[in-house]
Design a protein around this motif. Structure first.
Motif, PDB file in Angstrom:
ATOM      1  N   ILE A  95     -16.856 -39.199 -16.870  1.00  0.00           N
ATOM      2  CA  ILE A  95     -16.307 -38.522 -18.438  1.00  0.00           C
ATOM      3  C   ILE A  95     -15.925 -39.866 -19.119  1.00  0.00           C
ATOM      4  O   ILE A  95     -15.271 -41.110 -18.682  1.00  0.00           O
ATOM      5  CB  ILE A  95     -15.129 -37.813 -18.085  1.00  0.00           C
ATOM      6  CG1 ILE A  95     -15.174 -36.838 -16.814  1.00  0.00           C
ATOM      7  CG2 ILE A  95     -14.566 -37.336 -19.421  1.00  0.00           C
ATOM      8  CD1 ILE A  95     -13.891 -35.880 -16.553  1.00  0.00           C
ATOM      9  N   ILE A  96     -16.534 -39.771 -20.326  1.00  0.00           N
ATOM     10  CA  ILE A  96     -16.200 -40.767 -21.155  1.00  0.00           C
ATOM     11  C   ILE A  96     -15.641 -40.152 -22.430  1.00  0.00           C
ATOM     12  O   ILE A  96     -16.138 -39.184 -22.924  1.00  0.00           O
ATOM     13  CB  ILE A  96     -17.367 -41.549 -21.776  1.00  0.00           C
ATOM     14  CG1 ILE A  96     -18.060 -42.243 -20.556  1.00  0.00           C
ATOM     15  CG2 ILE A  96     -17.021 -42.731 -22.509  1.00  0.00           C
ATOM     16  CD1 ILE A  96     -19.521 -42.884 -20.819  1.00  0.00           C
ATOM     17  N   VAL A  97     -14.324 -40.540 -22.997  1.00  0.00           N
ATOM     18  CA  VAL A  97     -13.623 -39.746 -24.098  1.00  0.00           C
ATOM     19  C   VAL A  97     -13.443 -40.923 -25.318  1.00  0.00           C
ATOM     20  O   VAL A  97     -13.118 -42.121 -24.995  1.00  0.00           O
ATOM     21  CB  VAL A  97     -12.363 -39.453 -23.546  1.00  0.00           C
ATOM     22  CG1 VAL A  97     -11.670 -38.560 -24.916  1.00  0.00           C
ATOM     23  CG2 VAL A  97     -12.653 -38.045 -22.584  1.00  0.00           C
ATOM     24  N   ARG A  98     -13.561 -40.561 -26.444  1.00  0.00           N
ATOM     25  CA  ARG A  98     -13.462 -41.125 -27.470  1.00  0.00           C
ATOM     26  C   ARG A  98     -12.292 -40.610 -28.167  1.00  0.00           C
ATOM     27  O   ARG A  98     -12.083 -39.220 -28.291  1.00  0.00           O
ATOM     28  CB  ARG A  98     -14.458 -41.472 -28.481  1.00  0.00           C
ATOM     29  CG  ARG A  98     -15.634 -42.337 -27.990  1.00  0.00           C
ATOM     30  CD  ARG A  98     -16.703 -42.532 -28.957  1.00  0.00           C
ATOM     31  NE  ARG A  98     -16.226 -43.548 -29.810  1.00  0.00           N
ATOM     32  CZ  ARG A  98     -16.700 -43.940 -31.168  1.00  0.00           C
ATOM     33  NH1 ARG A  98     -17.551 -42.756 -31.576  1.00  0.00           N
ATOM     34  NH2 ARG A  98     -16.240 -44.825 -31.978  1.00  0.00           N
ATOM     35  N   ASP A  99     -11.270 -41.060 -29.227  1.00  0.00           N
ATOM     36  CA  ASP A  99     -10.020 -40.774 -29.944  1.00  0.00           C
ATOM     37  C   ASP A  99     -10.368 -39.994 -31.038  1.00  0.00           C
ATOM     38  O   ASP A  99     -11.694 -39.808 -31.254  1.00  0.00           O
ATOM     39  CB  ASP A  99      -9.227 -41.699 -30.543  1.00  0.00           C
ATOM     40  CG  ASP A  99      -9.955 -42.690 -31.378  1.00  0.00           C
ATOM     41  OD1 ASP A  99      -9.866 -42.442 -32.536  1.00  0.00           O
ATOM     42  OD2 ASP A  99     -10.146 -44.065 -30.882  1.00  0.00           O
ATOM     43  N   HIS A 100      -9.847 -39.166 -31.607  1.00  0.00           N
ATOM     44  CA  HIS A 100      -9.761 -38.119 -32.555  1.00  0.00           C
ATOM     45  C   HIS A 100     -10.867 -38.649 -33.690  1.00  0.00           C
ATOM     46  O   HIS A 100     -11.698 -37.956 -34.217  1.00  0.00           O
ATOM     47  CB  HIS A 100      -8.268 -37.900 -33.255  1.00  0.00           C
ATOM     48  CG  HIS A 100      -8.578 -36.778 -34.091  1.00  0.00           C
ATOM     49  ND1 HIS A 100      -7.396 -36.221 -34.831  1.00  0.00           N
ATOM     50  CD2 HIS A 100      -9.609 -35.747 -34.477  1.00  0.00           C
ATOM     51  CE1 HIS A 100      -7.818 -35.153 -35.263  1.00  0.00           C
ATOM     52  NE2 HIS A 100      -9.334 -34.746 -35.516  1.00  0.00           N
ATOM     53  N   PRO A 106     -16.961 -47.825 -29.883  1.00  0.00           N
ATOM     54  CA  PRO A 106     -18.277 -47.010 -29.736  1.00  0.00           C
ATOM     55  C   PRO A 106     -18.938 -46.888 -28.546  1.00  0.00           C
ATOM     56  O   PRO A 106     -18.582 -47.702 -27.474  1.00  0.00           O
ATOM     57  CB  PRO A 106     -19.159 -47.414 -30.772  1.00  0.00           C
ATOM     58  CG  PRO A 106     -19.154 -49.033 -30.925  1.00  0.00           C
ATOM     59  CD  PRO A 106     -17.545 -49.197 -30.490  1.00  0.00           C
ATOM     60  N   VAL A 107     -19.624 -45.758 -28.276  1.00  0.00           N
ATOM     61  CA  VAL A 107     -20.267 -45.510 -26.985  1.00  0.00           C
ATOM     62  C   VAL A 107     -21.834 -45.127 -27.173  1.00  0.00           C
ATOM     63  O   VAL A 107     -22.147 -44.028 -27.742  1.00  0.00           O
ATOM     64  CB  VAL A 107     -19.747 -44.536 -26.187  1.00  0.00           C
ATOM     65  CG1 VAL A 107     -20.487 -44.139 -24.979  1.00  0.00           C
ATOM     66  CG2 VAL A 107     -18.102 -44.710 -25.799  1.00  0.00           C
ATOM     67  N   SER A 117     -21.855 -51.566 -27.092  1.00  0.00           N
ATOM     68  CA  SER A 117     -22.745 -51.937 -28.069  1.00  0.00           C
ATOM     69  C   SER A 117     -24.203 -51.576 -27.773  1.00  0.00           C
ATOM     70  O   SER A 117     -24.588 -51.520 -26.751  1.00  0.00           O
ATOM     71  CB  SER A 117     -22.316 -53.475 -28.431  1.00  0.00           C
ATOM     72  OG  SER A 117     -23.083 -54.299 -27.415  1.00  0.00           O
ATOM     73  N   LEU A 118     -24.826 -51.526 -28.886  1.00  0.00           N
ATOM     74  CA  LEU A 118     -26.480 -51.342 -28.791  1.00  0.00           C
ATOM     75  C   LEU A 118     -26.978 -52.427 -28.111  1.00  0.00           C
ATOM     76  O   LEU A 118     -27.932 -52.542 -27.455  1.00  0.00           O
ATOM     77  CB  LEU A 118     -27.078 -51.075 -30.265  1.00  0.00           C
ATOM     78  CG  LEU A 118     -28.349 -50.234 -30.295  1.00  0.00           C
ATOM     79  CD1 LEU A 118     -28.362 -49.053 -29.545  1.00  0.00           C
ATOM     80  CD2 LEU A 118     -28.714 -50.197 -31.565  1.00  0.00           C
ATOM     81  N   LYS A 119     -26.547 -53.716 -28.400  1.00  0.00           N
ATOM     82  CA  LYS A 119     -27.283 -54.939 -27.865  1.00  0.00           C
ATOM     83  C   LYS A 119     -27.123 -55.031 -26.385  1.00  0.00           C
ATOM     84  O   LYS A 119     -28.053 -55.555 -25.604  1.00  0.00           O
ATOM     85  CB  LYS A 119     -26.842 -56.160 -28.776  1.00  0.00           C
ATOM     86  CG  LYS A 119     -25.412 -56.401 -28.607  1.00  0.00           C
ATOM     87  CD  LYS A 119     -25.221 -57.672 -29.521  1.00  0.00           C
ATOM     88  CE  LYS A 119     -23.352 -58.129 -29.541  1.00  0.00           C
ATOM     89  NZ  LYS A 119     -23.208 -59.153 -30.460  1.00  0.00           N
ATOM     90  N   LYS A 157     -25.394 -41.457 -29.323  1.00  0.00           N
ATOM     91  CA  LYS A 157     -24.096 -41.859 -29.745  1.00  0.00           C
ATOM     92  C   LYS A 157     -22.863 -40.937 -29.348  1.00  0.00           C
ATOM     93  O   LYS A 157     -23.234 -39.657 -29.807  1.00  0.00           O
ATOM     94  CB  LYS A 157     -23.858 -42.320 -31.136  1.00  0.00           C
ATOM     95  CG  LYS A 157     -24.724 -43.593 -31.454  1.00  0.00           C
ATOM     96  CD  LYS A 157     -24.252 -44.132 -32.774  1.00  0.00           C
ATOM     97  CE  LYS A 157     -24.537 -43.184 -33.804  1.00  0.00           C
ATOM     98  NZ  LYS A 157     -24.793 -43.635 -35.225  1.00  0.00           N
ATOM     99  N   LEU A 158     -22.167 -41.119 -28.840  1.00  0.00           N
ATOM    100  CA  LEU A 158     -20.938 -40.389 -28.434  1.00  0.00           C
ATOM    101  C   LEU A 158     -19.960 -40.196 -29.620  1.00  0.00           C
ATOM    102  O   LEU A 158     -19.694 -41.420 -30.417  1.00  0.00           O
ATOM    103  CB  LEU A 158     -20.029 -40.565 -27.472  1.00  0.00           C
ATOM    104  CG  LEU A 158     -18.945 -39.862 -26.852  1.00  0.00           C
ATOM    105  CD1 LEU A 158     -19.496 -38.530 -26.424  1.00  0.00           C
ATOM    106  CD2 LEU A 158     -18.084 -40.184 -25.511  1.00  0.00           C
ATOM    107  N   GLY A 159     -19.924 -39.208 -30.398  1.00  0.00           N
ATOM    108  CA  GLY A 159     -19.144 -39.235 -31.496  1.00  0.00           C
ATOM    109  C   GLY A 159     -17.583 -39.126 -31.371  1.00  0.00           C
ATOM    110  O   GLY A 159     -16.899 -39.090 -30.614  1.00  0.00           O
ATOM    111  N   ALA A 160     -16.938 -39.403 -32.615  1.00  0.00           N
ATOM    112  CA  ALA A 160     -15.572 -39.208 -32.608  1.00  0.00           C
ATOM    113  C   ALA A 160     -15.034 -38.105 -32.214  1.00  0.00           C
ATOM    114  O   ALA A 160     -15.501 -36.991 -32.528  1.00  0.00           O
ATOM    115  CB  ALA A 160     -14.947 -39.709 -34.040  1.00  0.00           C
ATOM    116  N   GLY A 161     -14.026 -38.078 -31.315  1.00  0.00           N
ATOM    117  CA  GLY A 161     -13.186 -36.771 -31.023  1.00  0.00           C
ATOM    118  C   GLY A 161     -14.160 -36.050 -29.780  1.00  0.00           C
ATOM    119  O   GLY A 161     -13.695 -34.973 -29.707  1.00  0.00           O
ATOM    120  N   GLU A 162     -15.010 -36.646 -29.307  1.00  0.00           N
ATOM    121  CA  GLU A 162     -15.864 -36.024 -28.284  1.00  0.00           C
ATOM    122  C   GLU A 162     -15.782 -36.532 -26.719  1.00  0.00           C
ATOM    123  O   GLU A 162     -15.225 -37.712 -26.575  1.00  0.00           O
ATOM    124  CB  GLU A 162     -17.093 -36.375 -28.797  1.00  0.00           C
ATOM    125  CG  GLU A 162     -17.712 -35.679 -30.077  1.00  0.00           C
ATOM    126  CD  GLU A 162     -19.339 -35.677 -30.277  1.00  0.00           C
ATOM    127  OE1 GLU A 162     -19.725 -35.032 -31.125  1.00  0.00           O
ATOM    128  OE2 GLU A 162     -19.787 -36.454 -29.782  1.00  0.00           O
TER     129      GLU A 162
END
Length: 593
Positions: A95-100, A106-107, A117-119, A157-162
């Motif tokens: 499970i990967i979680v990003r804040d609100h 970024p993911v 990062s993309l690179k 890309k995993l979005g914010a709050g996702e």
């Protein structure tokens, strides 16, 4: 702080010298790690509500996440407030979680790997680099690539709050913070009570972000939001405050005198810098760091502010970003859209807009202004667009079919309040805050190793504003009055803080946190070098029509020194030029390597 991880039994490649980790995830630095025989947690960033998240305050942030997960599963994460990205791994799933608002790492991910990062994702075993042409066309139109897409095929890309859940070879993405079906409310509290509550919440948000630090910085723009941050900070903190401000050399579009007034009034150690246009030379470095191509009027402001801070860094820097959008923006345009829909005028105006969406009218004249304003009114839920209109984009792309109408939500026309809230949550928050404003501010801070925090984005403030009547967000005598421009945005914030701010701050017209973009193309030699780079890039052979790009550049050269051109015409054209340059740089870095 970077990381690379894998979902499957693949080889992590290449090994990073000086990095830590194991056969599942590698990182150069991490805020905290927790592991037991059931779960492993990697945590980057900071939690602001540790007390409410756990009964044991001494636990590390990673240990708190593990405790929540073992107690409530992945349902326990929606109450978290902070600036964080974390990875939870057990025997069954990752499970990967990003804040609100996505203010930490970024993911990016594909079927096998994930990375910050993309690179770094490009360096994983078996990665095939192929441009996502549809996403790049969208970038040229709006200035960014919206989640879940990225600039490369096969990468999301995993979005914010996702929250991303990988289990049994399948991916599921969930929103932690819902913005659907939000209804207008009728609050029974008085204006004074609401004002006091908002002020208290704002002060608490700052307290949570500065903690016990005694070396605090603040970004000062000369406007309400940064000014109110400083007022609230001085109520709870008497130590040194380092303030930083950005202006524009040789341009009236500057707020440095106002920022200096705030500094003198509230006793800060002030540093300022004036952008002169040469800063565009840093764009290759910025693009390499951001990954996906990105352009917005305030990007170089954020870059220069973070660079200005230098090596003597405050422990935390307070930014005023996002306050406008939390209260809701574009009240006048929302009111106009509501009224033209109510009185059945929208189809006629839409026809006029279609007729004006033509290269014949893409010139500095009154018809350009009409189309500019109709675009904002008719397409109310699209948000600000930082790029080429569709008719220009079709003429510039080798494959016109890449320009596709983005499916938009149907405007909620039950009332002005319904439409205003829909715009505030689905456009201001999900698009502008999460994918533009806080993205650029947090990434530019991270690029220079600065710790930035955004008090207005506090989860308690968010929940409070959800229950605030629209009349205290966007104040006007009637919908018709608001449509005429007789409106006070952020009414409750201004009501609370106006008596505490210098009159010169409260009486000025709002300016906006962006740079006058023509400044970067003012110097003839610099502009010629940029043009040469664009025209020499293979993007003009593989993706864009070379002759169309050449015509755009030559038209810009003809108009660059013309006096009397409307500000927003010049600004729009300069942003389009910036987009072309950004795309060419990105193409050479990520495609041609």
């Amino acid at each position: 702080m970077m990381f690379i991880g894998k979902f499957k039994n693949n080889k992590l490649f290449p090994e990073k010298i000086g990095w830590n980790g194991n056969d599942r995830i590698m990182y150069d630095q991490v805020s905290s790690v927790f592991t037991n025989d059931r779960v492993k947690v990697y945590f980057w960033g900071v939690l602001y509500n540790k007390k409410s998240a756990s009964n044991v305050e001494e636990l590390s942030d990673a240990a708190i996440i593990a405790e929540l997960y073992e107690r409530s599963g992945d349902d326990g994460f929606s109450g978290l407030d902070g600036s964080f990205t974390f990875v939870v791994s057990d025997s069954e799933k990752t499970i990967i979680v990003r804040d609100h608002h996505g203010t930490n790492k970024p993911v990016y991910y594909n079927n096998s790997f994930f990375a910050s990062s993309l690179k770094h994702l490009q360096e994983t075993d078996g990665f095939i680099t192929k441009p996502n042409l549809r996403a790049l066309a969208d970038f040229l139109s709006i200035g960014y690539i919206a989640t879940p897409f990225s600039s490369l095929e096969g990468v999301s890309k995993l979005g914010a709050g996702e929250m991303l859940i990988h289990q049994n070879g399948q991916f599921v993405t969930r929103q932690l913070y819902q913005t659907d079906d939000i209804e207008p409310v009728r609050n029974t509290e008085s204006l004074e009570e609401l004002s006091e509550r908002y002020g208290a919440l704002h002060k608490e948000a700052i307290e949570k972000r500065i903690g016990n630090n005694r070396n605090v910085g603040i970004l000062l723009s000369g406007g309400y939001d940064s000014g109110c941050n400083l007022v609230a900070l001085r109520k709870i903190y008497s130590g040194d405050i380092h303030s930083f401000s950005i202006g524009f050399k040789g341009d009236t579009w500057t707020e440095l005198p106002l920022a200096k007034c705030m500094s003198e009034t509230f006793d800060t150690i002030h540093t300022e810098y004036e952008i002169d246009g040469s800063e565009i030379s840093a764009l290759p470095e910025i693009i390499d760091y951001l990954g996906d191509p990105f352009v917005e009027g305030g990007l170089m402001v954020n870059y220069t502010a973070m660079k200005l801070i230098g090596d003597n860094k405050p422990d935390v820097i307070l930014g005023g970003d996002g306050s406008d959008q939390y209260f809701g923006t574009s009240g006048r345009e929302v009111a106009l859209h509501y009224l033209i829909s109510k009185y059945k005028i929208a189809p006629m105006l839409g026809l006029g807009y279609s007729l004006l969406s033509n290269s014949c009218f893409d010139k500095n004249n009154s018809l350009y202004r009409v189309r500019f304003h109709l675009d904002k009114i008719l397409n109310i839920l699209k948000g600000d667009l930082f790029g080429f209109p569709d008719f220009r984009l079709k003429a510039m792309l080798q494959d016109r079919s890449l320009v596709q109408s983005i499916e938009e939500l149907k405007p909620d026309l039950r009332s002005f309040e319904h439409l205003y809230l829909q715009h505030a949550y689905k456009t201001d928050l999900e698009k502008i805050i999460n994918q533009v404003i806080l993205f650029k501010a947090s990434r530019m801070a991270d690029m220079f190793g600065n710790t930035i925090a955004f008090p207005y984005m506090d989860l308690d403030i968010y929940n409070f504003l959800q229950q605030l009547p629209v009349q205290y967000k966007c104040k006007g005598a009637s919908v018709s009055d608001i449509a005429k421009g007789h409106v006070t945005a952020k009414f409750l914030l201004k009501y609370h803080y106006k008596p505490m701010l210098p009159e010169i701050i409260t009486s000025k017209k709002k300016q906006g946190g962006f740079a006058p973009m023509p400044l970067f193309f003012k110097d003839d030699k610099q502009r010629a070098m940029i043009a040469d780079f664009i025209m020499s890039s293979s993007v003009t052979h593989d993706f864009l029509k070379r002759d169309a790009v050449d015509r755009f550049i030559k038209q810009y050269d003809r108009e660059v020194n013309e006096n009397g051109n409307w500000f927003w015409y010049k600004q729009s054209k300069a942003i389009q030029y910036f987009n072309l340059y950004t795309l060419a740089l990105w193409w050479e870095r990520f495609i041609n390597k």
